[in-house]
Design a protein around this motif. Structure first.
Motif, PDB file in Angstrom:
ATOM      1  N   GLU A 202     -32.511 -40.443 100.548  1.00 46.40           N
ATOM      2  CA  GLU A 202     -31.303 -40.521  99.595  1.00 46.40           C
ATOM      3  C   GLU A 202     -30.009 -39.965 100.276  1.00 46.40           C
ATOM      4  O   GLU A 202     -29.098 -40.537  99.892  1.00 46.40           O
ATOM      5  CB  GLU A 202     -31.666 -39.151  98.589  1.00 46.40           C
ATOM      6  N   ASN A 203     -30.086 -39.263 101.017  1.00 48.97           N
ATOM      7  CA  ASN A 203     -28.736 -38.902 101.819  1.00 48.97           C
ATOM      8  C   ASN A 203     -28.969 -38.205 103.232  1.00 48.97           C
ATOM      9  O   ASN A 203     -29.188 -37.150 103.082  1.00 48.97           O
ATOM     10  CB  ASN A 203     -27.741 -37.836 101.010  1.00 48.97           C
ATOM     11  N   ARG A 206     -26.678 -35.357 104.279  1.00 48.46           N
ATOM     12  CA  ARG A 206     -27.017 -34.194 103.801  1.00 48.46           C
ATOM     13  C   ARG A 206     -28.330 -33.649 104.244  1.00 48.46           C
ATOM     14  O   ARG A 206     -28.185 -32.110 104.549  1.00 48.46           O
ATOM     15  CB  ARG A 206     -27.201 -34.249 102.245  1.00 48.46           C
TER      16      ARG A 206
END
Lengths: 323, 287
Positions: A202-203, A206
Protein backbone atom coordinates in the motif's frame (compact mmCIF):
# COMPACT_ATOMS: atom_id res chain seq x y z
CA UNK A 1 0.28 5.59 -5.89
CA UNK A 2 -3.20 4.03 -5.88
CA UNK A 3 -3.56 0.58 -4.42
CA UNK A 4 -2.89 -2.36 -6.70
CA UNK A 5 -5.82 -4.34 -5.40
CA UNK A 6 -9.15 -3.78 -3.79
CA UNK A 7 -9.11 -3.79 -0.02
CA UNK A 8 -12.77 -3.27 0.82
CA UNK A 9 -13.57 -6.95 1.21
CA UNK A 10 -11.05 -7.28 3.97
CA UNK A 11 -12.91 -5.16 6.52
CA UNK A 12 -14.44 -7.77 8.78
CA UNK A 13 -11.54 -10.08 9.44
CA UNK A 14 -13.43 -12.71 11.41
CA UNK A 15 -16.05 -13.21 8.72
CA UNK A 16 -13.31 -13.15 6.09
CA UNK A 17 -11.57 -16.15 7.62
CA UNK A 18 -14.92 -17.94 7.81
CA UNK A 19 -15.65 -17.32 4.13
CA UNK A 20 -12.21 -18.47 3.13
CA UNK A 21 -12.56 -21.66 5.20
CA UNK A 22 -15.83 -22.55 3.48
CA UNK A 23 -14.32 -21.83 0.06
CA UNK A 24 -11.25 -23.90 0.92
CA UNK A 25 -13.32 -26.91 2.04
CA UNK A 26 -15.45 -26.60 -1.09
CA UNK A 27 -12.36 -26.45 -3.31
CA UNK A 28 -10.69 -29.41 -1.60
CA UNK A 29 -13.85 -31.52 -1.83
CA UNK A 30 -14.30 -30.71 -5.52
CA UNK A 31 -10.67 -31.55 -6.28
CA UNK A 32 -10.75 -34.73 -4.21
CA UNK A 33 -13.62 -36.29 -6.19
CA UNK A 34 -12.06 -35.62 -9.61
CA UNK A 35 -10.76 -39.21 -10.12
CA UNK A 36 -14.32 -40.49 -9.49
CA UNK A 37 -15.74 -38.29 -12.23
CA UNK A 38 -14.99 -38.71 -15.91
CA UNK A 39 -12.70 -35.65 -16.06
CA UNK A 40 -9.31 -36.29 -17.68
CA UNK A 41 -7.03 -36.42 -14.61
CA UNK A 42 -3.91 -35.30 -16.50
CA UNK A 43 -5.62 -32.01 -17.31
CA UNK A 44 -6.57 -31.40 -13.65
CA UNK A 45 -3.06 -32.33 -12.42
CA UNK A 46 -1.52 -29.89 -14.88
CA UNK A 47 -4.02 -27.30 -13.70
CA UNK A 48 -3.03 -27.94 -10.06
CA UNK A 49 0.66 -27.38 -10.84
CA UNK A 50 -0.09 -24.09 -12.58
CA UNK A 51 -2.52 -23.12 -9.83
CA UNK A 52 0.24 -23.54 -7.23
CA UNK A 53 2.60 -21.58 -9.47
CA UNK A 54 0.08 -18.75 -9.85
CA UNK A 55 -0.62 -18.73 -6.08
CA UNK A 56 3.11 -18.40 -5.40
CA UNK A 57 3.33 -15.59 -7.93
CA UNK A 58 0.30 -13.90 -6.39
CA UNK A 59 1.97 -13.94 -2.97
CA UNK A 60 4.60 -11.67 -4.46
CA UNK A 61 2.47 -9.40 -6.67
CA UNK A 62 -0.93 -9.47 -5.00
CA UNK A 63 0.35 -9.07 -1.46
CA UNK A 64 3.82 -7.59 -1.88
CA UNK A 65 3.14 -5.41 -4.93
CA UNK A 66 6.20 -6.83 -6.71
CA UNK A 67 5.64 -7.79 -10.35
CA UNK A 68 8.11 -10.53 -11.21
CA UNK A 69 8.09 -11.06 -14.96
CA UNK A 70 10.50 -13.97 -14.74
CA UNK A 71 8.73 -16.50 -12.55
CA UNK A 72 9.12 -19.15 -15.24
CA UNK A 73 12.79 -19.41 -14.23
CA UNK A 74 11.79 -21.11 -10.97
CA UNK A 75 9.38 -23.44 -12.72
CA UNK A 76 12.01 -24.35 -15.30
CA UNK A 77 15.00 -24.61 -12.98
CA UNK A 78 13.36 -26.90 -10.45
CA UNK A 79 11.88 -28.87 -13.33
CA UNK A 80 15.28 -29.48 -14.90
CA UNK A 81 16.93 -30.33 -11.58
CA UNK A 82 14.14 -32.70 -10.52
CA UNK A 83 14.07 -34.37 -13.93
CA UNK A 84 17.85 -34.78 -13.89
CA UNK A 85 17.83 -36.12 -10.32
CA UNK A 86 15.11 -38.65 -11.12
CA UNK A 87 16.42 -39.80 -14.46
CA UNK A 88 20.22 -39.60 -14.25
CA UNK A 89 20.87 -39.91 -10.52
CA UNK A 90 17.95 -42.32 -10.06
CA UNK A 91 16.73 -40.64 -6.89
CA UNK A 92 13.30 -41.58 -5.49
CA UNK A 93 10.55 -39.02 -6.28
CA UNK A 94 10.47 -37.39 -2.85
CA UNK A 95 14.20 -36.63 -3.02
CA UNK A 96 13.83 -35.52 -6.63
CA UNK A 97 11.27 -32.96 -5.51
CA UNK A 98 13.51 -31.84 -2.65
CA UNK A 99 16.41 -31.37 -5.09
CA UNK A 100 14.26 -29.24 -7.38
CA UNK A 101 12.86 -27.15 -4.54
CA UNK A 102 16.34 -26.55 -3.09
CA UNK A 103 17.58 -25.45 -6.52
CA UNK A 104 14.68 -23.01 -6.84
CA UNK A 105 15.31 -21.70 -3.31
CA UNK A 106 18.99 -21.06 -4.07
CA UNK A 107 18.07 -19.38 -7.35
CA UNK A 108 15.50 -17.17 -5.62
CA UNK A 109 18.06 -16.05 -3.04
CA UNK A 110 20.61 -15.16 -5.72
CA UNK A 111 18.20 -13.43 -8.11
CA UNK A 112 16.28 -11.84 -5.24
CA UNK A 113 19.36 -10.09 -3.89
CA UNK A 114 19.95 -8.57 -7.33
CA UNK A 115 16.35 -7.77 -8.31
CA UNK A 116 15.09 -6.37 -5.02
CA UNK A 117 17.43 -3.40 -5.43
CA UNK A 118 15.04 -1.74 -7.85
CA UNK A 119 11.29 -1.24 -7.58
CA UNK A 120 8.20 -1.22 -9.76
CA UNK A 121 8.69 -1.64 -13.48
CA UNK A 122 12.45 -1.87 -13.07
CA UNK A 123 11.96 -4.87 -10.82
CA UNK A 124 9.78 -6.43 -13.52
CA UNK A 125 12.38 -5.79 -16.22
CA UNK A 126 15.24 -7.13 -14.11
CA UNK A 127 13.42 -10.37 -13.28
CA UNK A 128 12.54 -10.73 -16.96
CA UNK A 129 16.18 -10.24 -17.98
CA UNK A 130 17.43 -12.69 -15.33
CA UNK A 131 14.97 -15.29 -16.58
CA UNK A 132 16.17 -14.76 -20.14
CA UNK A 133 19.78 -15.14 -18.97
CA UNK A 134 18.86 -18.52 -17.48
CA UNK A 135 17.04 -19.43 -20.68
CA UNK A 136 20.25 -18.97 -22.67
CA UNK A 137 22.24 -20.91 -20.08
CA UNK A 138 19.82 -23.84 -20.22
CA UNK A 139 19.87 -23.66 -24.00
CA UNK A 140 23.62 -24.30 -23.96
CA UNK A 141 24.41 -26.49 -20.95
CA UNK A 142 24.55 -30.19 -21.85
CA UNK A 143 22.48 -31.59 -18.95
CA UNK A 144 19.27 -29.95 -20.20
CA UNK A 145 19.67 -31.48 -23.70
CA UNK A 146 18.96 -28.09 -25.31
CA UNK A 147 15.94 -28.05 -27.62
CA UNK A 148 15.05 -31.68 -26.84
CA UNK A 149 14.64 -31.24 -23.10
CA UNK A 150 14.79 -34.11 -20.61
CA UNK A 151 12.32 -36.71 -21.82
CA UNK A 152 10.92 -39.89 -20.29
CA UNK A 153 11.49 -39.02 -16.63
CA UNK A 154 10.67 -42.07 -14.44
CA UNK A 155 7.99 -41.46 -11.81
CA UNK A 156 9.04 -44.15 -9.37
CA UNK A 157 7.61 -44.98 -5.96
CA UNK A 158 7.19 -42.18 -3.46
CA UNK A 159 8.47 -43.08 0.03
CA UNK A 160 8.85 -46.59 -1.41
CA UNK A 161 5.11 -47.27 -1.27
CA UNK A 162 3.15 -44.82 -3.43
CA UNK A 163 3.38 -46.01 -7.03
CA UNK A 164 3.25 -42.79 -9.04
CA UNK A 165 2.78 -44.55 -12.36
CA UNK A 166 -0.75 -45.26 -11.17
CA UNK A 167 -2.87 -42.25 -12.27
CA UNK A 168 -5.03 -42.04 -9.13
CA UNK A 169 -2.05 -42.26 -6.76
CA UNK A 170 -0.20 -39.63 -8.75
CA UNK A 171 -3.30 -37.45 -8.70
CA UNK A 172 -3.63 -37.50 -4.92
CA UNK A 173 0.09 -36.90 -4.44
CA UNK A 174 -0.10 -33.84 -6.72
CA UNK A 175 -3.28 -32.68 -4.97
CA UNK A 176 -1.57 -33.12 -1.60
CA UNK A 177 1.40 -31.10 -2.81
CA UNK A 178 -0.87 -28.37 -4.11
CA UNK A 179 -2.88 -28.15 -0.88
CA UNK A 180 0.32 -28.06 1.16
CA UNK A 181 1.71 -25.18 -0.92
CA UNK A 182 -1.63 -23.39 -0.88
CA UNK A 183 -1.84 -23.58 2.93
CA UNK A 184 1.74 -22.36 3.33
CA UNK A 185 0.86 -19.31 1.22
CA UNK A 186 -2.44 -18.82 3.08
CA UNK A 187 -0.62 -18.99 6.42
CA UNK A 188 2.00 -16.51 5.22
CA UNK A 189 -0.66 -14.04 4.05
CA UNK A 190 -2.52 -14.17 7.36
CA UNK A 191 0.53 -13.84 9.54
CA UNK A 192 2.18 -10.69 10.90
CA UNK A 193 4.62 -11.12 8.03
CA UNK A 194 1.75 -10.98 5.55
CA UNK A 195 0.35 -7.84 7.19
CA UNK A 196 3.69 -6.07 6.86
CA UNK A 197 3.87 -7.20 3.25
CA UNK A 198 0.46 -5.69 2.54
CA UNK A 199 1.49 -2.45 4.21
CA UNK A 200 4.54 -2.33 1.93
CA UNK A 201 2.26 -2.85 -1.06
CA UNK A 202 0.00 0.00 0.00
CA UNK A 203 2.72 2.46 0.91
CA UNK A 204 6.35 1.48 1.19
CA UNK A 205 7.50 4.84 2.53
CA UNK A 206 5.02 4.59 5.39
CA UNK A 207 6.18 1.07 6.23
CA UNK A 208 9.78 2.28 6.30
CA UNK A 209 8.89 5.18 8.56
CA UNK A 210 7.17 2.73 10.90
CA UNK A 211 10.53 1.07 11.31
CA UNK A 212 10.18 -1.98 9.08
CA UNK A 213 13.16 -3.06 7.05
CA UNK A 214 11.04 -3.38 3.93
CA UNK A 215 13.84 -4.77 1.75
CA UNK A 216 14.15 -7.79 4.03
CA UNK A 217 10.41 -8.43 3.93
CA UNK A 218 10.33 -8.13 0.17
CA UNK A 219 13.30 -10.44 -0.23
CA UNK A 220 11.73 -13.00 2.08
CA UNK A 221 8.47 -12.86 0.12
CA UNK A 222 10.45 -13.26 -3.10
CA UNK A 223 12.32 -16.29 -1.78
CA UNK A 224 9.15 -17.90 -0.46
CA UNK A 225 7.38 -17.26 -3.74
CA UNK A 226 10.29 -18.56 -5.84
CA UNK A 227 10.69 -21.69 -3.72
CA UNK A 228 7.01 -22.56 -3.94
CA UNK A 229 7.02 -21.87 -7.68
CA UNK A 230 9.90 -24.34 -7.82
CA UNK A 231 7.81 -26.86 -5.90
CA UNK A 232 5.16 -26.49 -8.60
CA UNK A 233 7.84 -27.12 -11.21
CA UNK A 234 8.98 -30.34 -9.52
CA UNK A 235 5.41 -31.63 -9.27
CA UNK A 236 4.91 -30.78 -12.93
CA UNK A 237 7.86 -33.01 -13.87
CA UNK A 238 6.19 -35.96 -12.12
CA UNK A 239 2.99 -35.25 -14.06
CA UNK A 240 4.38 -34.51 -17.51
CA UNK A 241 7.49 -36.74 -17.19
CA UNK A 242 9.59 -34.17 -19.02
CA UNK A 243 11.31 -30.83 -18.58
CA UNK A 244 11.80 -28.54 -21.54
CA UNK A 245 12.80 -25.04 -22.60
CA UNK A 246 9.20 -23.85 -22.92
CA UNK A 247 8.97 -23.85 -19.12
CA UNK A 248 11.81 -21.31 -18.88
CA UNK A 249 10.87 -19.07 -21.79
CA UNK A 250 9.51 -15.63 -20.96
CA UNK A 251 6.16 -16.36 -22.63
CA UNK A 252 5.58 -18.77 -19.73
CA UNK A 253 6.25 -15.94 -17.28
CA UNK A 254 3.63 -13.92 -19.14
CA UNK A 255 1.14 -16.76 -18.82
CA UNK A 256 1.68 -16.90 -15.06
CA UNK A 257 0.91 -13.19 -14.83
CA UNK A 258 -2.18 -13.68 -17.00
CA UNK A 259 -3.50 -16.52 -14.82
CA UNK A 260 -3.21 -14.41 -11.70
CA UNK A 261 -4.68 -11.34 -13.35
CA UNK A 262 -7.69 -13.23 -14.72
CA UNK A 263 -8.40 -14.90 -11.41
CA UNK A 264 -7.86 -11.86 -9.29
CA UNK A 265 -4.75 -10.17 -7.93
CA UNK A 266 -4.44 -10.29 -4.18
CA UNK A 267 -7.27 -12.78 -3.71
CA UNK A 268 -6.65 -16.14 -2.08
CA UNK A 269 -8.51 -18.28 -4.62
CA UNK A 270 -8.16 -16.10 -7.71
CA UNK A 271 -4.92 -17.65 -9.02
CA UNK A 272 -6.43 -21.15 -8.78
CA UNK A 273 -9.48 -20.14 -10.82
CA UNK A 274 -7.31 -18.19 -13.25
CA UNK A 275 -4.87 -21.07 -13.76
CA UNK A 276 -7.63 -23.54 -14.55
CA UNK A 277 -9.34 -21.02 -16.85
CA UNK A 278 -6.17 -20.40 -18.90
CA UNK A 279 -5.17 -24.09 -19.01
CA UNK A 280 -8.68 -25.02 -20.14
CA UNK A 281 -8.59 -22.29 -22.75
CA UNK A 282 -5.29 -23.55 -24.16
CA UNK A 283 -6.58 -27.11 -24.13
CA UNK A 284 -9.83 -26.40 -25.96
CA UNK A 285 -8.58 -23.69 -28.29
CA UNK A 286 -5.42 -25.57 -29.31
CA UNK A 287 -6.86 -26.04 -32.81
CA UNK A 288 -6.84 -22.31 -33.46
CA UNK A 289 -3.03 -22.21 -33.60
CA UNK A 290 -1.58 -18.76 -33.16
CA UNK A 291 -4.98 -17.23 -32.51
CA UNK A 292 -4.59 -18.52 -28.94
CA UNK A 293 -1.81 -15.96 -28.47
CA UNK A 294 -4.09 -13.25 -29.83
CA UNK A 295 -6.90 -14.33 -27.50
CA UNK A 296 -4.52 -14.33 -24.53
CA UNK A 297 -3.37 -10.85 -25.45
CA UNK A 298 -6.97 -9.71 -25.73
CA UNK A 299 -7.72 -11.13 -22.29
CA UNK A 300 -4.76 -9.17 -20.92
CA UNK A 301 -6.08 -5.96 -22.47
CA UNK A 302 -9.66 -6.52 -21.32
CA UNK A 303 -8.55 -7.42 -17.79
CA UNK A 304 -6.35 -4.37 -17.44
CA UNK A 305 -8.88 -1.95 -18.94
CA UNK A 306 -12.17 -3.10 -17.43
CA UNK A 307 -11.74 -6.04 -15.12
CA UNK A 308 -8.81 -5.31 -12.87
CA UNK A 309 -10.17 -7.27 -9.91
CA UNK A 310 -10.31 -10.52 -11.88
CA UNK A 311 -13.05 -13.18 -11.66
CA UNK A 312 -12.72 -13.96 -7.95
CA UNK A 313 -11.99 -10.35 -7.07
CA UNK A 314 -15.20 -9.19 -8.78
CA UNK A 315 -17.27 -11.85 -7.03
CA UNK A 316 -15.74 -11.00 -3.67
CA UNK A 317 -16.31 -7.31 -4.27
CA UNK A 318 -19.93 -7.83 -5.34
CA UNK A 319 -20.82 -9.88 -2.28
CA UNK A 320 -18.53 -7.81 -0.07
CA UNK A 321 -16.82 -11.02 1.00
CA UNK A 322 -13.20 -12.00 1.24
CA UNK A 323 -12.12 -14.84 -1.04
CA UNK B 1 41.82 -8.75 -37.25
CA UNK B 2 39.32 -9.27 -40.08
CA UNK B 3 37.05 -11.31 -37.82
CA UNK B 4 37.41 -8.92 -34.91
CA UNK B 5 36.47 -5.85 -36.92
CA UNK B 6 33.60 -7.77 -38.51
CA UNK B 7 32.23 -8.61 -35.06
CA UNK B 8 32.74 -5.01 -33.96
CA UNK B 9 30.70 -3.91 -36.96
CA UNK B 10 27.91 -6.34 -36.09
CA UNK B 11 28.07 -5.03 -32.53
CA UNK B 12 27.81 -1.44 -33.70
CA UNK B 13 24.78 -2.29 -35.84
CA UNK B 14 23.07 -4.11 -32.99
CA UNK B 15 24.00 -1.14 -30.83
CA UNK B 16 22.22 1.16 -33.30
CA UNK B 17 19.03 -0.83 -32.84
CA UNK B 18 19.43 -0.98 -29.05
CA UNK B 19 19.97 2.79 -28.97
CA UNK B 20 16.98 3.60 -31.20
CA UNK B 21 14.70 1.25 -29.25
CA UNK B 22 15.81 2.28 -25.76
CA UNK B 23 15.60 5.91 -26.83
CA UNK B 24 11.95 5.42 -27.84
CA UNK B 25 11.30 3.62 -24.56
CA UNK B 26 12.88 6.49 -22.63
CA UNK B 27 10.80 9.10 -24.47
CA UNK B 28 7.59 7.16 -23.78
CA UNK B 29 8.55 6.42 -20.19
CA UNK B 30 9.25 10.10 -19.56
CA UNK B 31 5.77 11.24 -20.59
CA UNK B 32 3.48 8.29 -19.92
CA UNK B 33 5.33 6.58 -17.11
CA UNK B 34 4.80 3.34 -19.00
CA UNK B 35 7.35 0.75 -20.01
CA UNK B 36 6.14 0.03 -23.50
CA UNK B 37 6.24 -3.76 -23.75
CA UNK B 38 4.74 -3.42 -27.23
CA UNK B 39 7.95 -1.75 -28.39
CA UNK B 40 9.30 -4.95 -29.95
CA UNK B 41 5.99 -5.48 -31.73
CA UNK B 42 5.94 -1.99 -33.26
CA UNK B 43 9.57 -2.44 -34.34
CA UNK B 44 8.40 -5.55 -36.19
CA UNK B 45 5.45 -3.60 -37.62
CA UNK B 46 7.88 -1.03 -39.02
CA UNK B 47 9.73 -3.75 -40.91
CA UNK B 48 6.51 -5.32 -42.19
CA UNK B 49 5.22 -1.90 -43.18
CA UNK B 50 8.30 -1.37 -45.38
CA UNK B 51 7.78 -4.84 -46.85
CA UNK B 52 4.12 -4.10 -47.73
CA UNK B 53 4.91 -0.67 -49.11
CA UNK B 54 7.38 -2.27 -51.50
CA UNK B 55 5.47 -5.38 -52.50
CA UNK B 56 1.90 -4.05 -52.56
CA UNK B 57 2.27 -0.38 -53.46
CA UNK B 58 5.67 -0.44 -55.10
CA UNK B 59 7.01 2.17 -52.70
CA UNK B 60 10.73 1.68 -52.25
CA UNK B 61 13.12 1.91 -49.36
CA UNK B 62 13.70 5.66 -49.24
CA UNK B 63 10.06 6.78 -49.01
CA UNK B 64 9.41 3.86 -46.65
CA UNK B 65 11.99 5.26 -44.26
CA UNK B 66 9.56 8.16 -43.68
CA UNK B 67 6.19 6.61 -44.47
CA UNK B 68 6.49 3.46 -42.34
CA UNK B 69 7.38 5.25 -39.07
CA UNK B 70 4.57 7.76 -39.68
CA UNK B 71 1.99 5.02 -40.31
CA UNK B 72 3.09 2.95 -37.34
CA UNK B 73 3.31 6.12 -35.25
CA UNK B 74 -0.32 6.91 -36.11
CA UNK B 75 -1.24 3.36 -35.13
CA UNK B 76 0.55 3.95 -31.83
CA UNK B 77 -1.34 7.20 -31.27
CA UNK B 78 -4.64 5.41 -31.83
CA UNK B 79 -3.54 2.82 -29.27
CA UNK B 80 -2.70 5.56 -26.78
CA UNK B 81 -6.01 7.38 -27.35
CA UNK B 82 -8.19 4.28 -27.11
CA UNK B 83 -6.43 2.27 -24.40
CA UNK B 84 -3.34 3.60 -22.65
CA UNK B 85 -5.12 6.88 -21.85
CA UNK B 86 -7.41 5.11 -19.41
CA UNK B 87 -4.52 3.99 -17.23
CA UNK B 88 -3.47 7.46 -16.13
CA UNK B 89 -3.15 7.55 -12.37
CA UNK B 90 -3.18 3.79 -11.95
CA UNK B 91 -0.24 1.74 -10.75
CA UNK B 92 2.29 1.79 -13.60
CA UNK B 93 2.43 -2.01 -13.60
CA UNK B 94 -0.93 -1.96 -15.40
CA UNK B 95 0.69 -0.10 -18.28
CA UNK B 96 3.30 -2.83 -18.59
CA UNK B 97 0.61 -5.52 -18.54
CA UNK B 98 -1.59 -3.74 -21.07
CA UNK B 99 1.24 -3.20 -23.54
CA UNK B 100 2.32 -6.83 -23.01
CA UNK B 101 -1.19 -7.88 -24.04
CA UNK B 102 -1.04 -5.60 -27.07
CA UNK B 103 2.31 -7.13 -28.04
CA UNK B 104 0.81 -10.63 -27.88
CA UNK B 105 -2.10 -9.56 -30.08
CA UNK B 106 0.05 -7.84 -32.71
CA UNK B 107 2.61 -10.66 -32.86
CA UNK B 108 -0.08 -13.34 -32.89
CA UNK B 109 -1.91 -11.72 -35.81
CA UNK B 110 1.28 -11.44 -37.87
CA UNK B 111 2.27 -15.02 -37.02
CA UNK B 112 -1.11 -16.20 -38.25
CA UNK B 113 -0.70 -14.63 -41.62
CA UNK B 114 3.04 -14.99 -42.18
CA UNK B 115 4.11 -17.98 -40.09
CA UNK B 116 7.40 -17.71 -38.28
CA UNK B 117 9.78 -17.72 -41.22
CA UNK B 118 11.41 -14.61 -42.58
CA UNK B 119 10.48 -12.58 -45.65
CA UNK B 120 13.35 -11.07 -47.66
CA UNK B 121 13.70 -7.31 -48.17
CA UNK B 122 16.34 -6.24 -50.67
CA UNK B 123 19.00 -3.65 -49.93
CA UNK B 124 18.27 -0.53 -52.06
CA UNK B 125 20.44 -0.24 -55.18
CA UNK B 126 22.22 2.92 -53.99
CA UNK B 127 23.52 1.12 -50.90
CA UNK B 128 24.62 -2.13 -52.53
CA UNK B 129 28.22 -3.23 -52.41
CA UNK B 130 30.91 -2.23 -50.01
CA UNK B 131 34.03 -0.22 -49.39
CA UNK B 132 37.43 -1.70 -48.68
CA UNK B 133 38.82 0.14 -45.70
CA UNK B 134 42.16 -1.63 -45.91
CA UNK B 135 41.80 -3.52 -42.63
CA UNK B 136 38.24 -4.63 -43.33
CA UNK B 137 35.44 -4.70 -45.89
CA UNK B 138 32.55 -2.44 -44.95
CA UNK B 139 29.20 -3.18 -46.63
CA UNK B 140 27.73 0.21 -47.50
CA UNK B 141 24.30 -0.59 -46.11
CA UNK B 142 25.68 -1.45 -42.70
CA UNK B 143 27.63 1.77 -42.56
CA UNK B 144 24.47 3.64 -43.53
CA UNK B 145 22.48 2.04 -40.70
CA UNK B 146 25.01 3.15 -38.12
CA UNK B 147 25.21 6.72 -39.47
CA UNK B 148 21.45 7.03 -39.89
CA UNK B 149 20.69 5.80 -36.39
CA UNK B 150 23.34 8.11 -34.88
CA UNK B 151 21.83 11.10 -36.69
CA UNK B 152 18.29 10.22 -35.61
CA UNK B 153 19.38 9.66 -32.00
CA UNK B 154 21.15 12.98 -31.82
CA UNK B 155 18.26 14.77 -33.52
CA UNK B 156 15.86 13.32 -30.94
CA UNK B 157 18.19 14.32 -28.16
CA UNK B 158 18.35 17.86 -29.59
CA UNK B 159 14.56 18.03 -29.94
CA UNK B 160 13.97 17.08 -26.33
CA UNK B 161 16.87 18.71 -24.55
CA UNK B 162 17.44 21.84 -26.61
CA UNK B 163 14.18 23.08 -28.17
CA UNK B 164 11.16 24.87 -26.75
CA UNK B 165 8.91 21.92 -27.56
CA UNK B 166 11.26 19.67 -25.64
CA UNK B 167 11.18 22.08 -22.71
CA UNK B 168 7.37 21.85 -22.61
CA UNK B 169 7.67 18.11 -22.76
CA UNK B 170 10.10 17.90 -19.88
CA UNK B 171 8.03 20.36 -17.87
CA UNK B 172 4.89 18.30 -18.47
CA UNK B 173 6.74 15.23 -17.20
CA UNK B 174 7.52 17.02 -13.95
CA UNK B 175 4.16 18.68 -13.37
CA UNK B 176 1.38 18.12 -15.93
CA UNK B 177 -1.21 20.15 -14.01
CA UNK B 178 0.92 23.27 -13.93
CA UNK B 179 1.84 22.99 -17.62
CA UNK B 180 -1.85 22.63 -18.45
CA UNK B 181 -2.54 25.80 -16.53
CA UNK B 182 -0.25 27.60 -18.99
CA UNK B 183 -2.64 26.63 -21.75
CA UNK B 184 -0.67 23.74 -23.20
CA UNK B 185 -2.63 20.71 -24.31
CA UNK B 186 -0.85 18.04 -22.29
CA UNK B 187 -2.98 15.04 -23.35
CA UNK B 188 -2.28 15.84 -27.00
CA UNK B 189 1.41 16.15 -26.19
CA UNK B 190 1.34 12.74 -24.50
CA UNK B 191 -0.31 11.21 -27.57
CA UNK B 192 2.26 12.78 -29.89
CA UNK B 193 5.10 11.63 -27.66
CA UNK B 194 3.84 8.07 -27.75
CA UNK B 195 3.60 8.37 -31.52
CA UNK B 196 7.18 9.64 -31.65
CA UNK B 197 8.50 6.80 -29.50
CA UNK B 198 6.63 4.21 -31.53
CA UNK B 199 7.79 5.88 -34.74
CA UNK B 200 11.42 5.58 -33.61
CA UNK B 201 10.92 1.85 -33.05
CA UNK B 202 9.30 1.51 -36.48
CA UNK B 203 12.23 3.36 -38.06
CA UNK B 204 14.58 0.87 -36.44
CA UNK B 205 12.39 -1.84 -37.96
CA UNK B 206 12.71 -0.40 -41.48
CA UNK B 207 16.48 -0.05 -41.07
CA UNK B 208 16.76 -3.64 -39.92
CA UNK B 209 14.54 -5.14 -42.63
CA UNK B 210 17.32 -5.60 -45.24
CA UNK B 211 19.79 -6.99 -42.64
CA UNK B 212 17.62 -9.27 -40.56
CA UNK B 213 14.73 -10.79 -42.40
CA UNK B 214 11.20 -9.53 -41.81
CA UNK B 215 9.74 -11.93 -39.22
CA UNK B 216 6.75 -11.67 -36.84
CA UNK B 217 8.94 -12.46 -33.81
CA UNK B 218 11.90 -10.28 -34.79
CA UNK B 219 11.13 -7.87 -31.96
CA UNK B 220 10.07 -10.36 -29.30
CA UNK B 221 13.48 -11.49 -28.11
CA UNK B 222 15.22 -8.22 -28.98
CA UNK B 223 12.96 -6.29 -26.61
CA UNK B 224 14.19 -8.21 -23.57
CA UNK B 225 17.79 -7.35 -24.39
CA UNK B 226 16.68 -3.73 -24.79
CA UNK B 227 15.06 -3.92 -21.34
CA UNK B 228 18.39 -5.06 -19.93
CA UNK B 229 20.06 -2.15 -21.77
CA UNK B 230 17.53 0.19 -20.18
CA UNK B 231 18.18 -1.24 -16.72
CA UNK B 232 21.94 -0.85 -17.21
CA UNK B 233 21.63 2.68 -18.58
CA UNK B 234 19.06 3.66 -15.99
CA UNK B 235 16.94 5.69 -18.42
CA UNK B 236 17.73 8.83 -16.48
CA UNK B 237 18.72 10.75 -19.56
CA UNK B 238 18.15 10.57 -23.29
CA UNK B 239 21.89 10.71 -23.95
CA UNK B 240 22.38 7.93 -21.43
CA UNK B 241 20.19 5.50 -23.36
CA UNK B 242 21.93 6.36 -26.65
CA UNK B 243 25.44 5.82 -25.28
CA UNK B 244 24.49 2.68 -23.34
CA UNK B 245 22.78 1.24 -26.41
CA UNK B 246 25.82 1.62 -28.64
CA UNK B 247 28.29 0.60 -25.91
CA UNK B 248 26.44 -2.62 -25.14
CA UNK B 249 26.20 -3.48 -28.81
CA UNK B 250 29.98 -3.17 -29.08
CA UNK B 251 30.57 -5.20 -25.92
CA UNK B 252 28.29 -7.90 -27.30
CA UNK B 253 30.27 -7.90 -30.55
CA UNK B 254 33.57 -8.22 -28.68
CA UNK B 255 32.19 -11.12 -26.63
CA UNK B 256 31.14 -12.86 -29.83
CA UNK B 257 34.75 -12.69 -30.98
CA UNK B 258 36.53 -13.66 -27.76
CA UNK B 259 34.02 -16.01 -26.11
CA UNK B 260 31.11 -16.77 -28.46
CA UNK B 261 29.25 -19.01 -25.95
CA UNK B 262 28.46 -16.00 -23.79
CA UNK B 263 27.41 -13.62 -26.57
CA UNK B 264 23.68 -14.16 -25.93
CA UNK B 265 23.94 -13.61 -22.23
CA UNK B 266 26.69 -11.02 -21.78
CA UNK B 267 24.23 -8.10 -21.64
CA UNK B 268 22.29 -9.80 -18.84
CA UNK B 269 25.48 -10.63 -16.91
CA UNK B 270 26.52 -6.99 -17.24
CA UNK B 271 23.11 -5.98 -15.96
CA UNK B 272 23.60 -8.08 -12.83
CA UNK B 273 27.07 -6.62 -12.25
CA UNK B 274 25.90 -3.04 -12.72
CA UNK B 275 22.94 -3.57 -10.39
CA UNK B 276 25.20 -4.95 -7.69
CA UNK B 277 27.44 -1.88 -7.84
CA UNK B 278 24.99 0.86 -8.78
CA UNK B 279 21.31 -0.13 -8.46
CA UNK B 280 20.05 3.00 -10.25
CA UNK B 281 21.93 2.16 -13.43
CA UNK B 282 24.79 4.08 -15.00
CA UNK B 283 22.98 7.33 -15.80
CA UNK B 284 19.91 6.77 -13.67
CA UNK B 285 18.43 9.08 -11.10
CA UNK B 286 17.46 7.62 -7.75
CA UNK B 287 13.78 6.72 -7.63
Amino acid sequence: MPALTDGTARTANGRAIGDEMIAFILMTALLAIVPMTGIYPFFVMQGLCFALLACAFNLLLGYGGLLSFGHAMFLGTSGYVSAHALKVWGLPPELGIVAGVVAAAVLSVVTGVVAIRRQGIYFAMITLALAQLLYFIYLQTPFTHGEDGIQGVPQGKMFGVLDLSHPDTLYYVVLGGFLFGFLVIYRAINSPFGEVLKSIRENEQRAISLGYKTDQYKLLAYILSGTLAGFAGSLKVLVAQNASLTDVHWTMSGEIVLMTLVGGLGTVFGPVVGAFAIIAMQQYLAGFGQWVTVIQGAIFVVCVLTFRRGVVGEIAHYFKRSL
Amino acid sequence: MQALSAQLLVGLINGSFYALLSLGLAVIFGMLNIINFAHGAVYMMGAFCAYFLLNVFGIGYWPALIVAPVLVGIFGMVMERTMLKWLTGLDHLYGLLLTFGLALIIQGVFQNYFGSSGLPYAIPDELQGGINLGFMFLPVYRGWVIVCSLVVCIATWYLIERTRLGAYLRAATENPTLVRAFGINVPRMITLTYGLGVGLAALAGVLSAPINQVRPLMGADLIIVVFAVVVIGGMGSIMGSIITGFALGIIEGLTKYFYPEASNSVVFVLMVLVLLVKPTGLTGRAT
